[in-house]
Write an enzyme that holds these catalytic residues in place. Structure first.
Site, PDB file in Angstrom:
ATOM      1  N   LYS A 289       0.918  -1.210   0.210  1.00 20.31           N
ATOM      2  CA  LYS A 289       0.090   0.042  -0.024  1.00 20.31           C
ATOM      3  C   LYS A 289       0.793   1.354  -0.038  1.00 20.31           C
ATOM      4  CE  LYS A 289      -1.735   1.595   3.985  1.00 20.31           C
ATOM      5  NZ  LYS A 289      -1.398   2.836   4.517  1.00 20.31           N
ATOM      6  N   ASN A 290       1.743   1.397   0.896  1.00 21.56           N
ATOM      7  CA  ASN A 290       2.881   2.632   1.064  1.00 21.56           C
ATOM      8  C   ASN A 290       3.862   2.685  -0.044  1.00 21.56           C
ATOM      9  OD1 ASN A 290       1.217   2.933   3.308  1.00 21.56           O
ATOM     10  ND2 ASN A 290       2.762   2.327   4.876  1.00 21.56           N
TER      11      ASN A 290
ATOM     12  N   ARG B 157      -5.481   9.832   4.288  1.00 21.36           N
ATOM     13  CA  ARG B 157      -4.680  10.987   4.955  1.00 21.36           C
ATOM     14  C   ARG B 157      -3.516  11.154   4.104  1.00 21.36           C
ATOM     15  NH1 ARG B 157      -3.548  14.197   6.847  1.00 21.36           N
ATOM     16  NH2 ARG B 157      -1.428  13.255   7.160  1.00 21.36           N
TER      17      ARG B 157
ATOM     18  N   CYS C   5      -5.626  12.104  11.778  1.00 19.10           N
ATOM     19  CA  CYS C   5      -6.101  10.851  11.817  1.00 19.10           C
ATOM     20  C   CYS C   5      -6.090  10.167  13.150  1.00 19.10           C
ATOM     21  CB  CYS C   5      -5.588  10.055  10.561  1.00 19.10           C
ATOM     22  SG  CYS C   5      -4.012   9.425  11.411  1.00 19.10           S
TER      23      CYS C   5
ATOM     24  N   ARG D 169      -1.539  14.864  11.768  1.00 21.23           N
ATOM     25  CA  ARG D 169      -0.772  14.244  10.830  1.00 21.23           C
ATOM     26  C   ARG D 169      -0.117  15.780  10.242  1.00 21.23           C
ATOM     27  NH1 ARG D 169      -1.446   9.099   9.498  1.00 21.23           N
ATOM     28  NH2 ARG D 169       0.273   9.134   8.071  1.00 21.23           N
ATOM     29  N   PRO D 170       0.658  16.244  10.784  1.00 19.92           N
ATOM     30  CA  PRO D 170       1.218  17.792  10.220  1.00 19.92           C
ATOM     31  C   PRO D 170       1.986  17.455   9.017  1.00 19.92           C
ATOM     32  CG  PRO D 170       2.703  16.808  12.203  1.00 19.92           C
ATOM     33  CD  PRO D 170       1.485  16.045  12.036  1.00 19.92           C
ATOM     34  N   ILE D 171       1.977  18.609   8.087  1.00 20.05           N
ATOM     35  CA  ILE D 171       2.683  18.674   6.857  1.00 20.05           C
ATOM     36  C   ILE D 171       3.520  19.589   6.828  1.00 20.05           C
ATOM     37  CG2 ILE D 171       0.653  17.460   5.486  1.00 20.05           C
ATOM     38  CD1 ILE D 171      -0.165  20.250   4.686  1.00 20.05           C
ATOM     39  N   ASP D 172       4.113  20.116   7.916  1.00 25.26           N
ATOM     40  CA  ASP D 172       5.038  21.196   7.855  1.00 25.26           C
ATOM     41  C   ASP D 172       6.474  21.019   7.200  1.00 25.26           C
ATOM     42  OD1 ASP D 172       5.223  19.352  10.136  1.00 25.26           O
ATOM     43  OD2 ASP D 172       7.001  20.520  10.741  1.00 25.26           O
ATOM     44  N   LEU D 173       6.929  19.607   7.248  1.00 26.81           N
ATOM     45  CA  LEU D 173       8.117  19.238   6.736  1.00 26.81           C
ATOM     46  C   LEU D 173       7.812  19.311   5.095  1.00 26.81           C
ATOM     47  CD1 LEU D 173       9.306  16.332   8.842  1.00 26.81           C
ATOM     48  CD2 LEU D 173       9.886  18.708   9.009  1.00 26.81           C
TER      49      LEU D 173
ATOM     50  N   ASP E 218       4.421   0.675  12.122  1.00 28.16           N
ATOM     51  CA  ASP E 218       3.109  -0.100  11.446  1.00 28.16           C
ATOM     52  C   ASP E 218       3.167  -1.580  11.992  1.00 28.16           C
ATOM     53  OD1 ASP E 218       3.265   1.756   8.021  1.00 28.16           O
ATOM     54  OD2 ASP E 218       2.792   2.455  10.190  1.00 28.16           O
TER      55      ASP E 218
ATOM     56  N   ILE F  31       7.304   7.215  16.745  1.00 30.49           N
ATOM     57  CA  ILE F  31       7.062   7.743  15.523  1.00 30.49           C
ATOM     58  C   ILE F  31       5.845   8.729  15.545  1.00 30.49           C
ATOM     59  CG2 ILE F  31       6.686   7.410  13.083  1.00 30.49           C
ATOM     60  CD1 ILE F  31       9.628   6.741  14.095  1.00 30.49           C
TER      61      ILE F  31
ATOM     62  N   ARG G 111      -8.268  -0.601   4.717  1.00 29.00           N
ATOM     63  CA  ARG G 111      -7.516   0.523   4.062  1.00 29.00           C
ATOM     64  C   ARG G 111      -6.194  -0.376   3.592  1.00 29.00           C
ATOM     65  NH1 ARG G 111      -6.467   4.915   7.860  1.00 29.00           N
ATOM     66  NH2 ARG G 111      -4.767   5.450   6.041  1.00 29.00           N
TER      67      ARG G 111
END
Ligand code: EPZ
Length: 430
Positions: free
Chosen positions: A35-36, A105, A129, A134-138, A319, A341, A411
């Site tokens: 999936k990933n 996500r 989630c 789930r920040p997206i600053d990076l 995971d 994590i 999912r």
């Protein structure tokens, strides 16, 4: 329209799993595609404006989420029997609506691809989630260093590249998988050279680099801490086979170990499971690597591994923490878990306690004291890998376990009830 119906149907369809435990798993099964790995590669198909064919693509609701986004953007997508064909020739939008962003996500991964292909993009901030904010600053910081201008318009961010995309030195403060992928995708068509330091090293990063390089990109160093990307003007569509899912493999092995079973898993890449295999061996399991298969033999009762500390790859994968915790619930001894994590990745502990486990959580630490036996219960999943953990525990529990929240499972696990049934488990979807 089929896919939108498909994913809505799964969300609305309140299915549950019923597991009758203590059936020793035996026999052999093949591991699904990752999936990933599929999700970032699906986003990257936007770059070429051509047709790409993806083999070994897993049939999951997160993949359907990506397909819905690709189709909304104007791509043509066909998906049958593990082969997905995507043509991004007809791309005619660069905005992703909230409804499609919320479905999945990791749709932030489309940002880099849309910017590289069209020069502008807008989407809402992906919500948090179950496992934490789930920040997206990076992502945003790195993309701005490539020349992207980002305007936050009340929760919708509008991005464009007024002077085009140009290579940059990008030092990630954390080896974020998604941020590394977004930069690789966006920088592959930027002017000049991009160097990412402290890059994520997961196998899915390497698979994305392999796909992009097949399309004509020039990326080196994937899988190491420093990735170098020489931007190119155009990319072409290609045929690519997605790598096996190392987390699904770890989950099936944990399910086997939970029943004292002996199975053979095929179509996987054992070297992707390094840190997990050593935990299984510490637990008393015998692991025999045979090419792209693993023959796995587990003892009647596991010995508790001392400590499971989640880390960026090649450390123990976050995971796999939940399925492994479920497996240790019945082991002899105590295991210390440290989840480094994500902030809130112990949502499965409640269900395990209902089944008789003895686990105490304090912040990012959980202490699992092995008990002699678990008993079935009516439990509810709160997130994807937590759902997998409750199945692993149900397989090793006396009596019947009923699992609600199967939409989370869908999912990331393709038809897991059929796979477990083929291995001798008694798992039904009702
Ligand atoms: C990917 O998520 C995977 N998802 C996750 O798998 C996996 O757990 C994670 O990598 C770590 O291996 C996909 O690949 C689709 P990160 P991602 O960016 O990219 C923080 C599963 O179960 N962070 O490496 O979102 C973040 O909050 C899923 O299959 C920032 O602070 O993970 C987290 O604490 C779950 N700012 C940590 O870094 C950012 O801009 C790791 O996140 C980005 C991330």
């Amino acid at each position: 329209m089929k896919y939108i119906y498909y994913s809505l149907e799964r969300v609305l369809y309140l299915s549950r799993l019923v597991i009758n435990g203590l059936k020793r798993l035996k026999g052999e099964a093949a591991v699904q595609g990752s999936k990933n790995s599929a999700l970032p590669i699906l986003a990257a198909t936007l770059l070429s404006g051509d047709e790409s064919i993806l083999h070994n693509c897993p049939n999951l609701s997160d993949v359907s989420g990506s397909v819905n986004i690709l189709r909304y953007l104007g791509c043509e997508v066909e998906f049958c029997n593990g082969t997905l064909i995507c043509s991004s020739r007809g791309l005619n939008r660069n905005h992703i609506p909230n409804s499609l962003m919320r479905e999945m996500r990791s749709s932030i991964i489309f940002l880099g691809a849309l910017l590289a292909r069209t020069g502008s993009a807008s989407m809402c901030f992906p919500g948090g989630c179950e496992i934490g904010p789930r920040p997206i600053d990076l992502h945003l910081k790195a993309l701005s260093e490539l020349g992207v201008e980002i305007h936050d318009d009340h929760g919708v961010f509008r991005c464009n590249v007024p002077n085009g995309l140009f290579g940059a030195k990008i030092a990630l403060s954390f080896p974020s998988v998604g941020a590394t992928e977004n930069v690789m995708i966006c920088a592959s068509m930027a002017e000049g050279t991009t160097v990412i330091t402290n890059a994520a090293r997961e196998p899915e990063i390497c698979d994305l680099a392999d796909y992009l390089n097949s399309c004509g990109a020039n990326i080196s160093g994937a899988g190491e801490g420093t990735i170098v990307i020489e931007g190119v003007k155009t990319l072409r569509g290609v045929s690519h086979t997605i790598i096996p899912d190392r987390i699904v493999a770890a989950t099936l092995l944990a399910g086997c170990a939970s029943t004292g079973g002996r199975i053979r898993l095929n179509r996987l890449i054992p070297s992707h499971l390094g840190a997990v295999l050593s935990i299984f061996e510490e637990s008393g399991c015998e692991v025999s690597v045979q090419g792209s298969s693993i023959v796995f033999d587990s003892p009647h009762r596991l010995s508790a591994p001392k400590i499971v500390r989640t880390m960026p790859y090649p450390g123990f994968p976050t995971d796999a923490q939940a399925p492994i915790m479920a497996m240790t619930a019945k082991s002899k001894g105590t295991t210390l878990f440290v989840e480094n994590i994500f902030e809130n990745r112990y949502l499965h502990v409640g269900g395990l306690l209902q089944m008789g486990a003895n686990i105490k959580v304090e912040g990012k630490v959980a202490v699992s004291q092995g008990v002699d036996c678990l008993h079935g219960a009516e439990v509810e999943a709160m997130d994807l890998r937590g759902a997998a953990a409750l199945i692993v525990a149900g397989l090793g529990a006396e009596g019947k376990t009923t699992l609600d929240g199967v939409k989370y499972l869908d999912r990331g696990y393709e038809n897991i009830e059929a796979v477990l049934t083929s291995l001798g488990g008694d798992v039904k979807r009702i």
